[in-house]
Design an enzyme around this catalytic site. Sequence first.
Site, short mmCIF file in Angstrom:
data_model
loop_
_atom_site.label_atom_id
_atom_site.label_comp_id
_atom_site.label_asym_id
_atom_site.label_seq_id
_atom_site.Cartn_x
_atom_site.Cartn_y
_atom_site.Cartn_z
N TYR A 92 -1.34 56.30 12.50
CA TYR A 92 -0.97 56.94 13.77
C TYR A 92 -2.07 57.86 14.26
CZ TYR A 92 1.12 60.29 16.96
OH TYR A 92 1.37 61.11 18.03
N SER A 120 -2.54 64.01 20.96
CA SER A 120 -1.89 64.76 19.89
C SER A 120 -2.93 65.62 19.19
CB SER A 120 -1.26 63.80 18.88
OG SER A 120 -0.75 64.52 17.75
#
Length: 282
Positions: free
Chosen positions: A156, A143
């Site tokens: 996260y 990501s």
Amino acid sequence: MKSPPQTQVVIVTGASSGIGEATVRRLVRGGARAVLFARRAERLAALCREIDPAGKNTLAVAGDITADADRRRLVAETLARFGRIDALVNNAGYGQRGPLELVPVDAIRRNFETNVFSLVALTQLVAPVLRAQGGGRIVNIGSVAGRITRPMSATYDSTKFALEGITDGLRGELKPFGIRVILVRPGFIRTEFGDVARGVSADTLPQTGPYGPFAGAFASGARKLRRVAGEPDDIARLVDKALRAGYPKTHYNGPAHARFFLFLKWLLPVRMLDWALRMRRS
């Protein structure tokens, strides 16, 4: 890879929706044989029927990525059905939100268990198969958050930071065996990811208290970012490219806004980037 793209056997985790589903659709459309792994058995079965009515080029394996027995069964059933594994796409994961002070340590552990430790454990099962066959590909879905940490998302984002290091180290370890390890960094993509994150984070994104205003700003910012969000197939296209390229890049970033944010990360001093990301009280 020694197998031509049209005959690749590719395991895709988190294949029942979003980026995983789009990747499976694109791979099967291109002639690959795809092994779909996720918890939702009915959704996997329906997807296989839709994209492979004859049932020759897909295999659905329902299971929990965090369960050792399910990971081993995934590899065993793939080999029993197709006789080989050419690539692994590590896509399964979810996002735990909330200020780090308020996120229970057990919730942090669960996020790392899914996004990091289970990925490593499955890779440890697949790597010997690829090595014995003389090569293959491992594509980790990271990501932009693995390079740029946002307030209210430290848990996260740190799992994706960990994946950056794992991928870079693994790339050097497996290269002598003909195994290419690639990281794909999505930006904001229209999937169920946000809904899942809001669900698991309902108790850690407070609407009141000292963090209430910041949580509200985080939610408002997320809504605005949906306007530039890409589609799952934007990332599936990058995965397909990483699997087909004779000499794949080490990292693929997309869509365009993801590349822009990563450019800002490279360009701006840390303090200025912190200022740009900081959530202000409303």
